[in-house]
Write a protein that holds these residues in place. Structure first.
Motif, PDB file in Angstrom:
ATOM      1  N   LEU A 107       0.819  -1.211   0.000  1.00 44.89           N
ATOM      2  CA  LEU A 107       0.000   0.000   0.000  1.00 44.89           C
ATOM      3  C   LEU A 107       0.853   1.261   0.000  1.00 44.89           C
ATOM      4  CD1 LEU A 107      -2.719  -1.015   2.629  1.00 44.89           C
ATOM      5  CD2 LEU A 107      -2.882  -1.096   0.143  1.00 44.89           C
ATOM      6  N   SER A 108       2.192   1.098  -0.010  1.00 46.75           N
ATOM      7  CA  SER A 108       3.068   2.260   0.100  1.00 46.75           C
ATOM      8  C   SER A 108       2.949   3.189  -1.099  1.00 46.75           C
ATOM      9  CB  SER A 108       4.529   1.800   0.258  1.00 46.75           C
ATOM     10  OG  SER A 108       4.937   1.047  -0.881  1.00 46.75           O
ATOM     11  N   HIS A 109       2.556   2.653  -2.274  1.00 46.25           N
ATOM     12  CA  HIS A 109       2.409   3.515  -3.442  1.00 46.25           C
ATOM     13  C   HIS A 109       1.295   4.531  -3.241  1.00 46.25           C
ATOM     14  CE1 HIS A 109      -0.722   0.530  -4.195  1.00 46.25           C
ATOM     15  NE2 HIS A 109      -1.278   1.381  -5.020  1.00 46.25           N
ATOM     16  N   LEU A 110       0.279   4.199  -2.452  1.00 45.45           N
ATOM     17  CA  LEU A 110      -0.785   5.160  -2.175  1.00 45.45           C
ATOM     18  C   LEU A 110      -0.246   6.338  -1.378  1.00 45.45           C
ATOM     19  CD1 LEU A 110      -3.685   2.734  -1.201  1.00 45.45           C
ATOM     20  CD2 LEU A 110      -3.414   3.964  -3.349  1.00 45.45           C
ATOM     21  N   GLU A 111       0.555   6.051  -0.366  1.00 41.69           N
ATOM     22  CA  GLU A 111       1.138   7.104   0.454  1.00 41.69           C
ATOM     23  C   GLU A 111       2.120   7.943  -0.362  1.00 41.69           C
ATOM     24  OE1 GLU A 111       2.342   9.456   3.723  1.00 41.69           O
ATOM     25  OE2 GLU A 111       0.573   8.219   3.337  1.00 41.69           O
ATOM     26  N   PRO A 119      -3.576  10.950  -7.487  1.00 41.29           N
ATOM     27  CA  PRO A 119      -3.751   9.494  -7.463  1.00 41.29           C
ATOM     28  C   PRO A 119      -3.082   8.814  -8.646  1.00 41.29           C
ATOM     29  CG  PRO A 119      -5.706  10.488  -8.350  1.00 41.29           C
ATOM     30  CD  PRO A 119      -4.764  11.628  -8.002  1.00 41.29           C
ATOM     31  N   LYS A 120      -1.770   9.075  -8.850  1.00 38.23           N
ATOM     32  CA  LYS A 120      -1.061   8.502  -9.994  1.00 38.23           C
ATOM     33  C   LYS A 120      -0.609   7.093  -9.652  1.00 38.23           C
ATOM     34  CE  LYS A 120       0.662  13.092 -11.327  1.00 38.23           C
ATOM     35  NZ  LYS A 120       0.283  13.801 -10.112  1.00 38.23           N
ATOM     36  N   ASN A 121      -1.554   6.226  -9.353  1.00 36.17           N
ATOM     37  CA  ASN A 121      -1.243   4.845  -9.037  1.00 36.17           C
ATOM     38  C   ASN A 121      -2.354   3.967  -9.571  1.00 36.17           C
ATOM     39  OD1 ASN A 121      -3.332   4.392  -6.804  1.00 36.17           O
ATOM     40  ND2 ASN A 121      -2.272   6.217  -6.094  1.00 36.17           N
ATOM     41  N   THR A 122      -2.104   2.685  -9.597  1.00 37.62           N
ATOM     42  CA  THR A 122      -3.062   1.757 -10.180  1.00 37.62           C
ATOM     43  C   THR A 122      -4.403   1.803  -9.462  1.00 37.62           C
ATOM     44  OG1 THR A 122      -1.239   0.309 -10.803  1.00 37.62           O
ATOM     45  CG2 THR A 122      -3.449  -0.634 -10.800  1.00 37.62           C
ATOM     46  N   THR A 123      -4.374   1.823  -8.129  1.00 33.73           N
ATOM     47  CA  THR A 123      -5.616   1.812  -7.361  1.00 33.73           C
ATOM     48  C   THR A 123      -6.439   3.068  -7.615  1.00 33.73           C
ATOM     49  OG1 THR A 123      -4.473   0.548  -5.642  1.00 33.73           O
ATOM     50  CG2 THR A 123      -6.607   1.522  -5.071  1.00 33.73           C
ATOM     51  N   GLY A 124      -5.809   4.231  -7.452  1.00 36.40           N
ATOM     52  CA  GLY A 124      -6.527   5.492  -7.644  1.00 36.40           C
ATOM     53  C   GLY A 124      -7.020   5.674  -9.065  1.00 36.40           C
ATOM     54  N   SER A 125      -6.194   5.319 -10.043  1.00 33.13           N
ATOM     55  CA  SER A 125      -6.593   5.466 -11.445  1.00 33.13           C
ATOM     56  C   SER A 125      -7.753   4.552 -11.787  1.00 33.13           C
ATOM     57  CB  SER A 125      -5.398   5.159 -12.361  1.00 33.13           C
ATOM     58  OG  SER A 125      -4.343   6.061 -12.125  1.00 33.13           O
ATOM     59  N   CYS A 126      -7.738   3.334 -11.224  1.00 25.50           N
ATOM     60  CA  CYS A 126      -8.828   2.387 -11.473  1.00 25.50           C
ATOM     61  C   CYS A 126     -10.138   2.912 -10.901  1.00 25.50           C
ATOM     62  CB  CYS A 126      -8.476   1.040 -10.869  1.00 25.50           C
ATOM     63  SG  CYS A 126      -9.730  -0.230 -11.105  1.00 25.50           S
ATOM     64  N   CYS A 138      -5.920  10.326  -1.737  1.00 28.56           N
ATOM     65  CA  CYS A 138      -5.401   9.336  -0.803  1.00 28.56           C
ATOM     66  C   CYS A 138      -5.025  10.013   0.509  1.00 28.56           C
ATOM     67  CB  CYS A 138      -4.188   8.631  -1.393  1.00 28.56           C
ATOM     68  SG  CYS A 138      -3.550   7.343  -0.330  1.00 28.56           S
ATOM     69  N   LEU A 139      -5.514   9.469   1.605  1.00 28.13           N
ATOM     70  CA  LEU A 139      -5.201   9.979   2.934  1.00 28.13           C
ATOM     71  C   LEU A 139      -3.901   9.358   3.438  1.00 28.13           C
ATOM     72  CD1 LEU A 139      -8.802   9.656   4.386  1.00 28.13           C
ATOM     73  CD2 LEU A 139      -7.626  11.796   3.876  1.00 28.13           C
ATOM     74  N   PRO A 140      -3.244   9.995   4.410  1.00 27.83           N
ATOM     75  CA  PRO A 140      -2.026   9.414   4.979  1.00 27.83           C
ATOM     76  C   PRO A 140      -2.319   8.061   5.632  1.00 27.83           C
ATOM     77  CG  PRO A 140      -2.281  11.713   5.641  1.00 27.83           C
ATOM     78  CD  PRO A 140      -3.567  11.312   4.986  1.00 27.83           C
ATOM     79  N   SER A 141      -1.402   7.140   5.473  1.00 29.69           N
ATOM     80  CA  SER A 141      -1.562   5.828   6.089  1.00 29.69           C
ATOM     81  C   SER A 141      -1.619   5.956   7.607  1.00 29.69           C
ATOM     82  CB  SER A 141      -0.393   4.924   5.682  1.00 29.69           C
ATOM     83  OG  SER A 141      -0.528   3.645   6.263  1.00 29.69           O
ATOM     84  N   ILE A 142      -2.497   5.183   8.236  1.00 27.69           N
ATOM     85  CA  ILE A 142      -2.644   5.256   9.688  1.00 27.69           C
ATOM     86  C   ILE A 142      -2.347   3.880  10.300  1.00 27.69           C
ATOM     87  CG2 ILE A 142      -4.320   7.140   9.715  1.00 27.69           C
ATOM     88  CD1 ILE A 142      -6.531   5.041   9.964  1.00 27.69           C
ATOM     89  N   PRO A 143      -1.741   3.835  11.495  1.00 25.80           N
ATOM     90  CA  PRO A 143      -1.473   2.554  12.159  1.00 25.80           C
ATOM     91  C   PRO A 143      -2.748   1.957  12.742  1.00 25.80           C
ATOM     92  CG  PRO A 143      -0.785   4.368  13.561  1.00 25.80           C
ATOM     93  CD  PRO A 143      -1.208   4.988  12.249  1.00 25.80           C
ATOM     94  N   ILE A 144      -2.747   0.655  12.907  1.00 26.65           N
ATOM     95  CA  ILE A 144      -3.897  -0.046  13.470  1.00 26.65           C
ATOM     96  C   ILE A 144      -4.212   0.463  14.873  1.00 26.65           C
ATOM     97  CG2 ILE A 144      -4.810  -2.285  14.153  1.00 26.65           C
ATOM     98  CD1 ILE A 144      -4.523  -1.957  11.154  1.00 26.65           C
ATOM     99  N   SER A 145      -3.160   0.807  15.632  1.00 25.73           N
ATOM    100  CA  SER A 145      -3.349   1.204  17.026  1.00 25.73           C
ATOM    101  C   SER A 145      -4.170   2.474  17.178  1.00 25.73           C
ATOM    102  CB  SER A 145      -1.981   1.399  17.698  1.00 25.73           C
ATOM    103  OG  SER A 145      -1.210   2.351  16.979  1.00 25.73           O
ATOM    104  N   SER A 146      -4.209   3.315  16.137  1.00 26.32           N
ATOM    105  CA  SER A 146      -4.952   4.580  16.238  1.00 26.32           C
ATOM    106  C   SER A 146      -6.449   4.394  16.020  1.00 26.32           C
ATOM    107  CB  SER A 146      -4.408   5.583  15.216  1.00 26.32           C
ATOM    108  OG  SER A 146      -4.640   5.139  13.897  1.00 26.32           O
ATOM    109  N   ILE A 147      -6.872   3.214  15.564  1.00 27.36           N
ATOM    110  CA  ILE A 147      -8.282   2.982  15.273  1.00 27.36           C
ATOM    111  C   ILE A 147      -9.018   2.458  16.506  1.00 27.36           C
ATOM    112  CG2 ILE A 147      -9.887   1.661  13.840  1.00 27.36           C
ATOM    113  CD1 ILE A 147      -7.863   1.686  11.630  1.00 27.36           C
TER     114      ILE A 147
END
Length: 213
Positions: A107-111, A119-126, A138-147
């Motif tokens: 998922l690092s390409h999203l960040e 969104p110049k990536n496969t996911t965003g373009s799709c 795309c929002l900044p990646s968040i750790p599981i602990s913050s949820i």
């Protein structure tokens, strides 16, 4: 234990497919005629072309297949169109937000592309191609602990599984003001309730505008 069966074909006649995809409703037929270009109609017509090569016949190979073990009532486009509570974009809500969850290289390409401003990536373009006219951010990646969502260990592999409802509540409470919807993306397993071993995705219906997969 379920017994394996011979492969079965899921196929329908051209007329049935055309009625299901375009509808017999004159209003929806008119909408179809106005909304799609000639090239788009040619592409869609392959679905109900008896000599089609673009869309293959669906094969159900074993009794463990999802369609056999989790049967659903069939749904055509007209049923979907009238039953779905459609969220329409507005001037202030016109973005689809992607929310990476957890540190994962896939998922690092999203960040990375978020920092580069688009969104110049496969996911965003799709997503932008599928939901024509909407913009993807795309929002900044968040750790599981913050949820602060519940989790458990899978019975089969001892992998960590996240409770989908906790993630959905987090996304709903932190949704940007200009968001039409927010989609959480994670490489960890999800489960919707204690009786389910896993789920691929879950969403909040109605005005929640959030989902996770």
């Amino acid at each position: 234990m379920l017994q394996c069966k011979h492969a079965q074909e899921f196929s329908f006649g051209p007329r049935a497919l055309k009625d299901a995809l375009i509808s017999t409703n004159p209003a929806l037929q008119e909408l179809y005629a106005k909304a799609f270009s000639r090239a788009e109609k040619l592409f869609l017509s392959e679905a109900y072309n008896p000599q089609r090569t673009l869309f293959c016949t669906l094969l159900i190979r074993t009794a463990f297949d999802w369609l056999l073990s989790h049967p659903d009532a069939p749904e055509d486009f007209e049923t979907f169109y009238h039953a779905m509570l459609r969220r329409k974009q507005s001037y202030c809500r016109k973005h689809i937000y992607l929310q990476p969850i957890g540190k994962a290289s896939s998922l690092s390409h999203l960040e990375r592309n978020r920092r580069e401003g688009g969104p110049k990536n496969t996911t965003g373009s799709c997503v932008e191609s599928f939901f024509l006219g909407l913009r993807v951010k795309c929002l900044p990646s968040i750790p599981i602990s913050s949820i602060h969502c519940c989790y458990r260990h899978s019975q089969d592999s001892d992998r960590v599984q996240l409770h989908a409802d906790g993630i959905l509540n987090f996304l709903k409470n932190n949704k940007p003001m200009d968001a039409l919807c927010v989609l959480g993306l994670t490489l960890l397993d999800l489960y919707p309730c204690e009786t389910w071993s896993f789920t691929f995705s879950k969403f909040l219906p109605g005005q929640g505008g959030t989902g996770v997969c």
